[in-house]
Design a protein around this motif. Sequence first.
Motif, PDB file in Angstrom:
ATOM      1  N   GLY A  37     -33.074 -13.965 -32.530  1.00 53.59           N
ATOM      2  CA  GLY A  37     -31.998 -14.937 -32.360  1.00 53.59           C
ATOM      3  C   GLY A  37     -30.763 -14.570 -33.169  1.00 53.59           C
ATOM      4  O   GLY A  37     -29.630 -14.722 -32.708  1.00 53.59           O
ATOM      5  N   VAL A  38     -30.978 -14.072 -34.373  1.00 52.62           N
ATOM      6  CA  VAL A  38     -29.868 -13.623 -35.214  1.00 52.62           C
ATOM      7  C   VAL A  38     -29.241 -12.368 -34.612  1.00 52.62           C
ATOM      8  O   VAL A  38     -28.011 -12.244 -34.535  1.00 52.62           O
ATOM      9  CB  VAL A  38     -30.341 -13.374 -36.664  1.00 52.62           C
ATOM     10  N   LEU A  39     -30.066 -11.454 -34.161  1.00 53.12           N
ATOM     11  CA  LEU A  39     -29.578 -10.228 -33.541  1.00 53.12           C
ATOM     12  C   LEU A  39     -28.692 -10.538 -32.332  1.00 53.12           C
ATOM     13  O   LEU A  39     -27.652  -9.907 -32.134  1.00 53.12           O
ATOM     14  CB  LEU A  39     -30.769  -9.364 -33.128  1.00 53.12           C
ATOM     15  N   ARG A  40     -29.075 -11.502 -31.565  1.00 54.55           N
ATOM     16  CA  ARG A  40     -28.292 -11.877 -30.380  1.00 54.55           C
ATOM     17  C   ARG A  40     -26.917 -12.439 -30.742  1.00 54.55           C
ATOM     18  O   ARG A  40     -26.008 -12.429 -29.915  1.00 54.55           O
ATOM     19  CB  ARG A  40     -29.064 -12.886 -29.541  1.00 54.55           C
ATOM     20  N   ARG A  41     -26.759 -12.912 -31.956  1.00 56.34           N
ATOM     21  CA  ARG A  41     -25.476 -13.486 -32.406  1.00 56.34           C
ATOM     22  C   ARG A  41     -24.609 -12.470 -33.148  1.00 56.34           C
ATOM     23  O   ARG A  41     -23.537 -12.814 -33.638  1.00 56.34           O
ATOM     24  CB  ARG A  41     -25.742 -14.687 -33.315  1.00 56.34           C
ATOM     25  N   ARG A  42     -25.018 -11.216 -33.228  1.00 53.29           N
ATOM     26  CA  ARG A  42     -24.341 -10.237 -34.075  1.00 53.29           C
ATOM     27  C   ARG A  42     -22.857 -10.083 -33.766  1.00 53.29           C
ATOM     28  O   ARG A  42     -22.060  -9.793 -34.647  1.00 53.29           O
ATOM     29  CB  ARG A  42     -25.061  -8.899 -34.037  1.00 53.29           C
ATOM     30  N   ARG A  43     -22.425 -10.254 -32.526  1.00 55.08           N
ATOM     31  CA  ARG A  43     -21.009 -10.103 -32.167  1.00 55.08           C
ATOM     32  C   ARG A  43     -20.131 -11.182 -32.812  1.00 55.08           C
ATOM     33  O   ARG A  43     -18.933 -10.998 -32.926  1.00 55.08           O
ATOM     34  CB  ARG A  43     -20.822 -10.109 -30.658  1.00 55.08           C
ATOM     35  N   GLU A  44     -20.735 -12.297 -33.225  1.00 50.97           N
ATOM     36  CA  GLU A  44     -19.973 -13.331 -33.935  1.00 50.97           C
ATOM     37  C   GLU A  44     -19.493 -12.813 -35.278  1.00 50.97           C
ATOM     38  O   GLU A  44     -18.437 -13.224 -35.765  1.00 50.97           O
ATOM     39  CB  GLU A  44     -20.844 -14.568 -34.202  1.00 50.97           C
ATOM     40  N   TRP A  45     -20.280 -11.950 -35.902  1.00 52.65           N
ATOM     41  CA  TRP A  45     -20.045 -11.552 -37.286  1.00 52.65           C
ATOM     42  C   TRP A  45     -19.650 -10.095 -37.457  1.00 52.65           C
ATOM     43  O   TRP A  45     -19.052  -9.731 -38.474  1.00 52.65           O
ATOM     44  CB  TRP A  45     -21.302 -11.807 -38.115  1.00 52.65           C
ATOM     45  N   PHE A  46     -20.011  -9.238 -36.503  1.00 52.05           N
ATOM     46  CA  PHE A  46     -19.842  -7.793 -36.676  1.00 52.05           C
ATOM     47  C   PHE A  46     -19.073  -7.175 -35.526  1.00 52.05           C
ATOM     48  O   PHE A  46     -19.161  -7.626 -34.390  1.00 52.05           O
ATOM     49  CB  PHE A  46     -21.210  -7.111 -36.804  1.00 52.05           C
ATOM     50  N   LEU A  47     -18.357  -6.103 -35.850  1.00 49.32           N
ATOM     51  CA  LEU A  47     -17.609  -5.359 -34.844  1.00 49.32           C
ATOM     52  C   LEU A  47     -18.571  -4.519 -34.012  1.00 49.32           C
ATOM     53  O   LEU A  47     -19.592  -4.060 -34.500  1.00 49.32           O
ATOM     54  CB  LEU A  47     -16.590  -4.439 -35.528  1.00 49.32           C
ATOM     55  N   GLU A  71     -15.637 -16.847 -42.101  1.00 50.64           N
ATOM     56  CA  GLU A  71     -16.038 -16.266 -40.817  1.00 50.64           C
ATOM     57  C   GLU A  71     -17.502 -15.828 -40.806  1.00 50.64           C
ATOM     58  O   GLU A  71     -18.132 -15.781 -39.757  1.00 50.64           O
ATOM     59  CB  GLU A  71     -15.166 -15.054 -40.470  1.00 50.64           C
ATOM     60  N   LEU A  72     -18.048 -15.503 -41.984  1.00 48.54           N
ATOM     61  CA  LEU A  72     -19.428 -15.037 -42.067  1.00 48.54           C
ATOM     62  C   LEU A  72     -20.363 -16.071 -42.700  1.00 48.54           C
ATOM     63  O   LEU A  72     -21.533 -15.767 -42.962  1.00 48.54           O
ATOM     64  CB  LEU A  72     -19.505 -13.728 -42.859  1.00 48.54           C
ATOM     65  N   ALA A  73     -19.886 -17.272 -42.914  1.00 41.33           N
ATOM     66  CA  ALA A  73     -20.707 -18.301 -43.572  1.00 41.33           C
ATOM     67  C   ALA A  73     -22.009 -18.564 -42.823  1.00 41.33           C
ATOM     68  O   ALA A  73     -23.073 -18.682 -43.441  1.00 41.33           O
ATOM     69  CB  ALA A  73     -19.903 -19.590 -43.737  1.00 41.33           C
ATOM     70  N   SER A  74     -21.965 -18.638 -41.510  1.00 41.72           N
ATOM     71  CA  SER A  74     -23.198 -18.917 -40.758  1.00 41.72           C
ATOM     72  C   SER A  74     -24.167 -17.734 -40.853  1.00 41.72           C
ATOM     73  O   SER A  74     -25.387 -17.925 -40.857  1.00 41.72           O
ATOM     74  CB  SER A  74     -22.890 -19.261 -39.304  1.00 41.72           C
ATOM     75  N   PHE A  75     -23.647 -16.527 -40.951  1.00 43.67           N
ATOM     76  CA  PHE A  75     -24.510 -15.359 -41.148  1.00 43.67           C
ATOM     77  C   PHE A  75     -25.167 -15.408 -42.528  1.00 43.67           C
ATOM     78  O   PHE A  75     -26.377 -15.205 -42.662  1.00 43.67           O
ATOM     79  CB  PHE A  75     -23.711 -14.064 -40.984  1.00 43.67           C
ATOM     80  N   VAL A  76     -24.388 -15.680 -43.548  1.00 42.36           N
ATOM     81  CA  VAL A  76     -24.911 -15.739 -44.920  1.00 42.36           C
ATOM     82  C   VAL A  76     -25.994 -16.815 -45.029  1.00 42.36           C
ATOM     83  O   VAL A  76     -27.006 -16.610 -45.704  1.00 42.36           O
ATOM     84  CB  VAL A  76     -23.777 -15.969 -45.935  1.00 42.36           C
TER      85      VAL A  76
END
Length: 159
Positions: A87-97, A19-24
């Motif tokens: 861009g990463v910040l905008r995706r934070r809901r994908e990875w974080f509560l 679930e966090l692979a794209s974040f890592v």
Amino acid sequence: MHLAQLNVAHARAPIDGPELASFVELLEPINNLADSAPGFVWRMKESEEDPTATITHDYGDHLLVTFSLWESLDALWSFVYRSAHLGVLRRRREWFLRIAEPYVVLWWVPEGYIPTLAEGMERLERLKAHGPGPEAFTFQEPYDSSEAASLPAAAEARK
């Protein structure tokens, strides 16, 4: 004075899970971007050898921590909101509560002083308990370094 920032995020899954692979995958390029950003001073790292290693701590499972020092509020703001980091910040809901309480805290420290993670977590708790002030504040309600320089904690850190 330098600006300290602590950011905590509650991951939706273990850091090594799919679930966090794209974040890592984004950790190394974003950390490299931060390290080379104008005004960057220091960043807490778990490992010099592994750029994707997250900071180990005892503050809770799935709690990821970013802890750094910057020359100014403007330098940090530019990195967070005017670089590829946005861009990463905008995706934070994908990875974080979603967190209904403060998850970022800022405060001023004397140049050359490296705060501990425990100090950062204490500043975050202070912000949650008392709201913004010179000892712990946010981008939305910042305090000038001159307001923090006269505080007892700043004098103690200079010793």
